[in-house]
Design a protein around this motif. Structure first.
Motif, PDB file in Angstrom:
ATOM      1  N   ARG A 125       0.865  -1.178   0.000  1.00 17.20           N
ATOM      2  CA  ARG A 125       0.000   0.000   0.000  1.00 17.20           C
ATOM      3  C   ARG A 125       0.899   1.224   0.000  1.00 17.20           C
ATOM      4  O   ARG A 125       2.090   1.124   0.277  1.00 17.20           O
ATOM      5  CB  ARG A 125      -0.906   0.000   1.226  1.00 17.20           C
ATOM      6  CG  ARG A 125      -1.798  -1.234   1.280  1.00 17.20           C
ATOM      7  CD  ARG A 125      -2.496  -1.357   2.619  1.00 17.20           C
ATOM      8  NE  ARG A 125      -3.019  -2.671   2.850  1.00 17.20           N
ATOM      9  CZ  ARG A 125      -4.227  -3.080   2.510  1.00 17.20           C
ATOM     10  NH1 ARG A 125      -5.049  -2.263   1.903  1.00 17.20           N
ATOM     11  NH2 ARG A 125      -4.623  -4.304   2.770  1.00 17.20           N
ATOM     12  N   SER A 126       0.336   2.392  -0.284  1.00 18.90           N
ATOM     13  CA  SER A 126       1.159   3.599  -0.327  1.00 18.90           C
ATOM     14  C   SER A 126       0.379   4.806   0.172  1.00 18.90           C
ATOM     15  O   SER A 126      -0.852   4.824   0.157  1.00 18.90           O
ATOM     16  CB  SER A 126       1.664   3.844  -1.748  1.00 18.90           C
ATOM     17  OG  SER A 126       0.593   3.984  -2.638  1.00 18.90           O
ATOM     18  N   ILE A 127       1.142   5.802   0.604  1.00 16.96           N
ATOM     19  CA  ILE A 127       0.557   7.043   1.098  1.00 16.96           C
ATOM     20  C   ILE A 127       1.517   8.182   0.771  1.00 16.96           C
ATOM     21  O   ILE A 127       2.735   8.025   0.845  1.00 16.96           O
ATOM     22  CB  ILE A 127       0.278   6.966   2.621  1.00 16.96           C
ATOM     23  CG1 ILE A 127      -0.431   8.214   3.113  1.00 16.96           C
ATOM     24  CG2 ILE A 127       1.557   6.718   3.392  1.00 16.96           C
ATOM     25  CD1 ILE A 127      -0.928   8.116   4.542  1.00 16.96           C
ATOM     26  N   LEU A 128       0.960   9.331   0.382  1.00 22.18           N
ATOM     27  CA  LEU A 128       1.773  10.516   0.131  1.00 22.18           C
ATOM     28  C   LEU A 128       1.982  11.259   1.446  1.00 22.18           C
ATOM     29  O   LEU A 128       1.013  11.572   2.154  1.00 22.18           O
ATOM     30  CB  LEU A 128       1.089  11.436  -0.885  1.00 22.18           C
ATOM     31  CG  LEU A 128       1.116  10.977  -2.333  1.00 22.18           C
ATOM     32  CD1 LEU A 128       0.224  11.869  -3.193  1.00 22.18           C
ATOM     33  CD2 LEU A 128       2.537  10.983  -2.866  1.00 22.18           C
ATOM     34  N   LEU A 129       3.248  11.538   1.771  1.00 19.34           N
ATOM     35  CA  LEU A 129       3.598  12.223   3.014  1.00 19.34           C
ATOM     36  C   LEU A 129       4.672  13.261   2.754  1.00 19.34           C
ATOM     37  O   LEU A 129       5.477  13.108   1.833  1.00 19.34           O
ATOM     38  CB  LEU A 129       4.163  11.230   4.041  1.00 19.34           C
ATOM     39  CG  LEU A 129       3.278  10.115   4.545  1.00 19.34           C
ATOM     40  CD1 LEU A 129       4.111   9.133   5.357  1.00 19.34           C
ATOM     41  CD2 LEU A 129       2.171  10.693   5.402  1.00 19.34           C
ATOM     42  N   GLN A 130       4.701  14.278   3.596  1.00 19.30           N
ATOM     43  CA  GLN A 130       5.846  15.177   3.575  1.00 19.30           C
ATOM     44  C   GLN A 130       6.986  14.489   4.317  1.00 19.30           C
ATOM     45  O   GLN A 130       6.752  13.719   5.256  1.00 19.30           O
ATOM     46  CB  GLN A 130       5.515  16.501   4.247  1.00 19.30           C
ATOM     47  CG  GLN A 130       4.645  17.392   3.398  1.00 19.30           C
ATOM     48  CD  GLN A 130       4.505  18.771   3.998  1.00 19.30           C
ATOM     49  OE1 GLN A 130       4.666  18.967   5.200  1.00 19.30           O
ATOM     50  NE2 GLN A 130       4.192  19.736   3.160  1.00 19.30           N
ATOM     51  N   VAL A 131       8.207  14.757   3.904  1.00 24.14           N
ATOM     52  CA  VAL A 131       9.370  14.091   4.486  1.00 24.14           C
ATOM     53  C   VAL A 131       9.404  14.273   6.000  1.00 24.14           C
ATOM     54  O   VAL A 131       9.701  13.340   6.739  1.00 24.14           O
ATOM     55  CB  VAL A 131      10.678  14.583   3.828  1.00 24.14           C
ATOM     56  CG1 VAL A 131      11.887  14.050   4.554  1.00 24.14           C
ATOM     57  CG2 VAL A 131      10.705  14.181   2.363  1.00 24.14           C
ATOM     58  N   ARG A 132       9.049  15.451   6.495  1.00 21.61           N
ATOM     59  CA  ARG A 132       9.091  15.681   7.948  1.00 21.61           C
ATOM     60  C   ARG A 132       8.100  14.787   8.693  1.00 21.61           C
ATOM     61  O   ARG A 132       8.289  14.470   9.854  1.00 21.61           O
ATOM     62  CB  ARG A 132       8.873  17.154   8.284  1.00 21.61           C
ATOM     63  CG  ARG A 132       7.483  17.653   8.091  1.00 21.61           C
ATOM     64  CD  ARG A 132       7.264  19.039   8.723  1.00 21.61           C
ATOM     65  NE  ARG A 132       8.369  19.936   8.505  1.00 21.61           N
ATOM     66  CZ  ARG A 132       8.429  20.852   7.541  1.00 21.61           C
ATOM     67  NH1 ARG A 132       7.422  20.996   6.722  1.00 21.61           N
ATOM     68  NH2 ARG A 132       9.471  21.623   7.411  1.00 21.61           N
ATOM     69  N   GLU A 133       7.035  14.343   8.016  1.00 22.95           N
ATOM     70  CA  GLU A 133       6.052  13.462   8.643  1.00 22.95           C
ATOM     71  C   GLU A 133       6.564  12.032   8.823  1.00 22.95           C
ATOM     72  O   GLU A 133       5.943  11.243   9.531  1.00 22.95           O
ATOM     73  CB  GLU A 133       4.764  13.429   7.814  1.00 22.95           C
ATOM     74  CG  GLU A 133       4.020  14.748   7.815  1.00 22.95           C
ATOM     75  CD  GLU A 133       2.796  14.710   6.924  1.00 22.95           C
ATOM     76  OE1 GLU A 133       1.716  15.102   7.427  1.00 22.95           O
ATOM     77  OE2 GLU A 133       2.893  14.293   5.759  1.00 22.95           O
ATOM     78  N   LEU A 134       7.687  11.698   8.189  1.00 22.19           N
ATOM     79  CA  LEU A 134       8.273  10.369   8.347  1.00 22.19           C
ATOM     80  C   LEU A 134       8.864  10.180   9.742  1.00 22.19           C
ATOM     81  O   LEU A 134       9.067   9.059  10.184  1.00 22.19           O
ATOM     82  CB  LEU A 134       9.352  10.122   7.285  1.00 22.19           C
ATOM     83  CG  LEU A 134       8.872  10.094   5.837  1.00 22.19           C
ATOM     84  CD1 LEU A 134      10.061  10.005   4.894  1.00 22.19           C
ATOM     85  CD2 LEU A 134       7.913   8.945   5.614  1.00 22.19           C
ATOM     86  N   GLY A 135       9.147  11.276  10.438  1.00 25.20           N
ATOM     87  CA  GLY A 135       9.664  11.193  11.806  1.00 25.20           C
ATOM     88  C   GLY A 135      11.137  10.839  11.890  1.00 25.20           C
ATOM     89  O   GLY A 135      11.588  10.309  12.906  1.00 25.20           O
ATOM     90  N   LEU A 136      11.902  11.131  10.845  1.00 27.33           N
ATOM     91  CA  LEU A 136      13.325  10.804  10.844  1.00 27.33           C
ATOM     92  C   LEU A 136      14.221  12.017  11.122  1.00 27.33           C
ATOM     93  O   LEU A 136      15.437  11.914  11.057  1.00 27.33           O
ATOM     94  CB  LEU A 136      13.716  10.173   9.497  1.00 27.33           C
ATOM     95  CG  LEU A 136      12.975   8.878   9.163  1.00 27.33           C
ATOM     96  CD1 LEU A 136      13.338   8.412   7.760  1.00 27.33           C
ATOM     97  CD2 LEU A 136      13.281   7.806  10.188  1.00 27.33           C
TER      98      LEU A 136
END
Length: 155
Positions: free
Chosen positions: A61-72
């Motif tokens: 499955r996939s989802i569009l996220l902003q990089v900052r939302e990845l929590g890294l």
């Protein structure tokens, strides 16, 4: 090679008795025609009915996220496609599963610090993809093995 793999999987399913869908595909006589009834009617071809793939099966499955939302910890407004595995896996009871259940019911296994035993399969990535993006300071970053590239049931 792909056709050979499909044939092997088909034969494996038939051997295990899970080939009931094959009988409906081929018809009752095994050749694509229904068996003649008592009145002697002409056999008609069997039209297989395809069932839709369940939306709850283990799959990518996939989802569009902003990089900052990845929590890294990256400061980036860029939007990326994050792919992950999710869904149900069929429970196939092996001898190990039967023995584990028996030992759990008898209390023969030690406690796991309050955590429940995991004795069912789960949906996990088979391999991953790297992800590259540009942060807000205009620097390129490459995060290895971030996004799932394939899924399967494990366990």
């Amino acid at each position: 090679m792909r056709s050979l793999l499909k044939l092997v999987v088909l034969l494996f399913c038939v051997q295990r008795g899970e080939g009931h869908w094959l009988r409906s595909l081929l018809g009752k006589d095994g050749w694509g025609f229904a068996v003649e009834d008592q009145r002697g009617s002409v056999p008609s071809p069997v039209i297989p009915i395809r069932s839709r793939r369940s939306s709850t099966q283990c799959r990518l499955r996939s989802i569009l996220l902003q990089v900052r939302e990845l929590g890294l910890g990256y400061d980036a407004d860029e939007t990326v496609l994050f792919k992950y595995c999710s869904g149900d896996c069929p429970r196939v009871r092996s001898n190990h599963d039967l023995t584990l259940t028996n030992l759990l019911l008898r209390g023969a296994l030690p406690e796991q610090n309050g955590e429940p035993w995991q004795n069912g399969p789960c949906c996990r990535p088979t391999h991953h993809e790297d992800l590259a993006f540009l942060d807000n300071a205009h620097r390129w970053h490459k995060v290895e093995k971030l996004s799932a590239a394939g899924c399967t049931c494990v366990g």
